[in-house]
Design a protein around this motif. Structure first.
Motif: not given
Length: 210
Positions: A170-180
Motif C-alpha cells: 500500500q502506498v499512502k500519504g497525507k495532503i492538505e489543500l488550501t482554497t483554490g
C-alpha cells in the motif's frame, strides 16, 4: 478538451465538501455489520497521462557493488514535477529524448487507468496528472492505487512513495489543500518481473474516514 473543464461537487462527509476539477466517483467498501457496500472515499475518474516510455536500467546495474534497484529508479527525477503544467495534447520533453504528449484518459471501474507494457523487458515510466480544487482548507489521506512502484507530488511537493516491495504494497500519504486549485501528479514505474497488471489511480479520504 482541457483538463480543467466540468467541475463537480461531491459530498465526502456531512460537514466537508470537496470539489474536483475532474469528476470523482465514490469508492466502495464493506461494513463489518452489513454486507452491503457503502461509499468510502473518492476516486479520481479522469486523468491526463504522459507515456508509457521504456526506461532501461544503467549498464552494470546487476553488479554486486553499487547495484541499481527499482527503489533508486523510482527515486530518480525524470521530469521537473515542480514546473509541470499538464494540458491535453501538450508535448513534454522526456529525459531520454522525444516529446510524448499528454492525453486524457478515464479511470476504469476500479478507479485505475490501465497502461500498456512496452515491447521490451525493460522497466517503463508513465506520469498521470489531475487538478484538485477545494472551497476551504481541507486535509485528506491519499492512497495511490496500483500493483507497481509509484509516487506522487502535490504542487511539486512529494507526498507519497512506495510499492517497490511487491504488488500488494500500500502506498499512502497525507495532503492538505488550501482554497483554490492544486496539481496532483503521480508517477508509476513498471517492474517487468511482476505479473500484476500495470495501472495507476488515486483515492482521497477525509482524515480518519479510511
Amino acid at each position: 478538451m482541457r483538463l480543467g473543464v466540468g467541475p463537480c461537487r461531491v459530498a465526502l462527509v456531512a460537514a466537508l465538501i470537496l470539489m474536483l476539477v475532474v469528476p470523482v466517483a465514490a469508492a466502495k467498501r464493506k461494513d463489518k455489520k452489513n454486507e452491503e457496500s457503502e461509499p468510502a472515499g473518492l476516486r479520481v475518474e479522469r486523468w491526463l497521462v504522459l507515456g508509457p516510455v521504456a526506461h532501461p536500467l544503467p549498464v552494470f546495474h546487476d553488479a554486486e557493488k553499487g547495484g541499481y534497484d527499482l527503489t533508486k529508479l523510482l527515486d530518480e527525477t525524470t521530469l521537473s514535477e515542480r514546473t509541470l503544467r499538464p494540458r491535453e495534447g501538450e508535448a513534454a520533453s522526456w529525459f531520454g529524448g522525444g516529446s510524448p504528449a499528454w492525453t486524457a484518459s478515464p479511470a476504469g471501474k476500479e478507479g485505475r487507468v490501465a497502461l500498456e507494457r512496452p515491447g521490451s523487458d525493460d522497466p517503463a515510466l508513465a506520469w498521470t496528472a489531475t487538478w484538485l480544487e477545494v472551497e476551504r482548507w481541507s486535509a485528506f489521506d491519499l492512497v495511490l492505487l496500483g500493483g507497481h512502484p509509484r509516487r506522487a507530488w502535490l504542487d511539486g511537493r512529494p507526498v507519497a512513495s512506495g510499492g517497490t516491495g511487491g504488488p500488494d504494497d500500500q502506498v499512502k500519504g497525507k495532503i492538505e489543500l488550501t482554497t483554490g486549485k492544486h496539481l496532483l501528479v503521480v508517477q508509476t514505474l513498471l517492474d517487468p518481473e511482476r505479473e500484476a497488471d500495470w495501472s495507476i489511480g488515486a483515492s482521497l479520504f477525509a482524515e480518519g474516514e479510511e
